[in-house]
Write an enzyme that holds these catalytic residues in place. Sequence first.
Site, mmCIF file in Angstrom:
data_model
loop_
_atom_site.group_PDB
_atom_site.id
_atom_site.type_symbol
_atom_site.label_atom_id
_atom_site.label_comp_id
_atom_site.label_asym_id
_atom_site.label_seq_id
_atom_site.Cartn_x
_atom_site.Cartn_y
_atom_site.Cartn_z
ATOM 1 C CG HIS A 1 57.468 13.528 -44.524
ATOM 2 N ND1 HIS A 1 57.122 14.074 -45.509
ATOM 3 C CD2 HIS A 1 56.639 13.646 -43.393
ATOM 4 C CE1 HIS A 1 55.867 14.716 -45.576
ATOM 5 N NE2 HIS A 1 55.600 14.427 -44.157
ATOM 6 C CE1 TYR B 1 63.794 13.345 -49.099
ATOM 7 C CE2 TYR B 1 65.452 14.234 -50.453
ATOM 8 C CZ TYR B 1 64.129 14.533 -49.601
ATOM 9 O OH TYR B 1 63.992 15.804 -49.304
#
Length: 148
Positions: free
Chosen positions: A103, A26
């Site tokens: 995302h 991430y």
Amino acid sequence: MGARDRIEVMHGVNLDQLGRRDSAVYGALTYDQLEQRIEGHARELGLRVRFFQTNDEADFIEHLHRLEGLADAIVMNPGAWTHYAWAIRDALEIAALPTVEVHLSAVEEREEWRRVSVVRDLCLATVTGKGPDGYRDALARLKEELEA
Ligand code: DQA
């Protein structure tokens, strides 16, 4: 009619924990830093952004219900809800605003269950795996749509 430039940037479950999550997947930015990045992208594109994040699915849905007249478009990263939260899909359909799904990670290259998105077919586009820069792509796509 004034400029259609109001973008609601909605983050779902666990995204407030960025910075504590796996940075290999991430990235290292905290949620606040991510907001600042997105704010910078929006400024460059001449768009106005407002942010919303919650870990409560009902709040996410009610926020979508309340958007009428307050936003012209949505950038949405629902986190894990993406993959199974049909009620969020229905609420997005009710909101009826141009939306881009984002995302941070390349969901299509991860576990099988992350390849499903219940909101994708309601969205103009989906951006995955580009980290924070994916939000710039999403905002640019919405700008194009709002100016069309
Ligand atoms: C995510 C991907 C989801 O599968 C995951 O549950 C998240 C974050 C992303 O931004 O890559 O929480 O939406």
